[in-house]
Write a protein that holds these residues in place. Structure first.
Motif, short mmCIF file in Angstrom:
data_model
loop_
_atom_site.label_atom_id
_atom_site.label_comp_id
_atom_site.label_asym_id
_atom_site.label_seq_id
_atom_site.Cartn_x
_atom_site.Cartn_y
_atom_site.Cartn_z
N ALA A 133 0.81 -1.23 0.00
CA ALA A 133 0.00 0.00 0.00
C ALA A 133 0.83 1.27 0.00
CB ALA A 133 -0.94 -0.02 1.21
N LYS A 134 2.08 1.17 0.46
CA LYS A 134 2.91 2.38 0.58
C LYS A 134 3.76 2.65 -0.66
CE LYS A 134 3.26 1.83 5.61
NZ LYS A 134 4.15 1.55 6.76
N LEU A 135 3.54 1.89 -1.71
CA LEU A 135 4.39 2.00 -2.90
C LEU A 135 4.40 3.41 -3.47
CD1 LEU A 135 6.21 0.64 -4.99
CD2 LEU A 135 4.14 -0.01 -6.25
N ASP A 136 3.25 4.07 -3.45
CA ASP A 136 3.18 5.41 -4.05
C ASP A 136 3.87 6.47 -3.19
OD1 ASP A 136 1.35 5.30 -2.00
OD2 ASP A 136 -0.25 6.35 -3.07
N ARG A 137 4.30 6.11 -2.00
CA ARG A 137 4.96 7.07 -1.10
C ARG A 137 6.48 6.95 -1.11
NH1 ARG A 137 1.89 5.52 4.23
NH2 ARG A 137 3.74 6.56 5.15
N PHE A 138 7.02 5.92 -1.76
CA PHE A 138 8.47 5.70 -1.73
C PHE A 138 9.00 5.38 -3.12
CE2 PHE A 138 7.05 4.77 2.55
CZ PHE A 138 7.99 5.41 3.33
N ASP A 139 10.21 5.86 -3.38
CA ASP A 139 10.92 5.50 -4.60
C ASP A 139 11.56 4.13 -4.39
OD1 ASP A 139 12.20 5.52 -7.03
OD2 ASP A 139 13.89 6.73 -6.32
N VAL A 140 11.30 3.19 -5.27
CA VAL A 140 11.83 1.83 -5.15
C VAL A 140 12.73 1.53 -6.35
CG1 VAL A 140 11.30 -0.63 -4.95
CG2 VAL A 140 9.80 1.06 -3.87
N GLU A 141 13.94 1.09 -6.07
CA GLU A 141 14.88 0.68 -7.12
C GLU A 141 15.07 -0.83 -7.02
OE1 GLU A 141 17.50 4.84 -7.01
OE2 GLU A 141 18.41 2.95 -6.36
N ILE A 142 14.93 -1.50 -8.16
CA ILE A 142 15.06 -2.96 -8.18
C ILE A 142 16.20 -3.34 -9.12
CG2 ILE A 142 13.92 -5.15 -8.69
CD1 ILE A 142 11.30 -3.84 -7.95
#
Length: 278
Positions: A133-142
């Motif tokens: 649910a918090k994906l839109d609040r954090f920048d994620v690098e994979i």
């Protein structure tokens, strides 16, 4: 047609060389597999003996043949949502702990190694999109890495057989894939563009020095091919690459506790993982 012969001494020479280069140790029980792949590469390069092939392998300036042989020697068995309980643990527990101590504007970093043909890192992306649910609040690098350049090329293309996607719910298959005329499935660019693929030999410091501040590592079913010395070296490399408090997920038959005391065991509702102390 006769094949070039590979003697016991040849096998031992090659095994020691390949171990030094990759950390992968072939037991005597793997002799048939190793010989078969060696003979295939000897014939492909026109080598008339193990000695001539081995000389070329060791001294070729470009290391092109070493990479081709490594591609042939590595086993890539994977599919979407494999051991999905760890992905459940990622979105239900691990990431919430990670972001609780994450400095503002610092990205969440996830590293999949070995990533094989891409099913694991793509599964991670889909899980994040669907369940965190918090994906839109954090920048994620994979980041996704493998020692095998052929599987990396396949991963970047993002085309998969029906077998690879057989464990995906039908709704997710429709949402994130396009079925091709030949029956295979092409993953959506929204997913494929979010992953940084790279060729990495885990035990080569030049390959791993750029990986820092990693919050979650997926290294599943690689360390079973290493001996104790290589496993300990791998544990130290992961430790140095990870953020304090970061997590590492291993294969179901692997245990960091038997390898190194650098990490502590964490038991969550969905899975047992290992954590770098804060």
């Amino acid at each position: 047609m006769s094949h070039p012969a590979i003697g016991q001494e040849d096998f031992h020479k090659f095994r020691e060389f390949f171990y030094r280069k990759t950390g992968i140790l072939f037991e005597d029980s793997k002799r048939y597999f190793v010989d078969k792949r060696l003979i295939e590469r000897m014939e492909a390069t026109g080598s008339d003996s193990f000695r001539s092939y081995f000389t070329m392998l060791r001294f070729q300036a470009s290391s092109e043949e070493l990479q081709a042989l490594t591609n042939a020697m590595t086993v890539n068995e994977t599919y979407f949502f494999r051991e999905s309980y760890q992905f459940d643990c990622l979105v239900n527990s691990l990431l919430d702990e990670v972001v609780a101590t994450k400095p503002p504007k610092k990205p969440v970093r996830i590293w999949s190694l070995p990533c094989s043909t891409g099913e694991e890192p793509y599964s991670i992306v889909i899980y994040l999109l669907e369940h965190w649910a918090k994906l839109d609040r954090f920048d994620v690098e994979i980041f996704a890495s493998d020692i095998d350049t052929q599987v990396l090329q396949a991963a970047a293309k993002g085309v998969f057989s029906p077998r690879s996607v057989q464990h995906l719910p039908a709704a997710l298959l429709r949402k994130y894939f396009t079925r091709l005329a030949n029956g295979n499935y092409k993953i959506d660019e929204q997913v494929s563009d979010s992953i940084d693929f790279s060729r990495v030999n885990l035990l080569d410091p030049l390959d791993t020095r750029h990986f820092r501040d990693i919050d979650v590592v997926f290294c599943r079913n690689l360390l079973i091919y290493f001996d104790d010395t290589s496993r300990r070296a791998a544990a130290e490399i992961f430790y140095n690459a990870m953020s304090p408090g970061g997590f590492i997920c291993l294969g179901h038959s692997e245990s960091m506790s038997r390898i190194s005391d650098l990490f502590r065991v964490r038991k969550f509702k969905d899975a047992i993982v290992y954590q770098k102390p804060l």
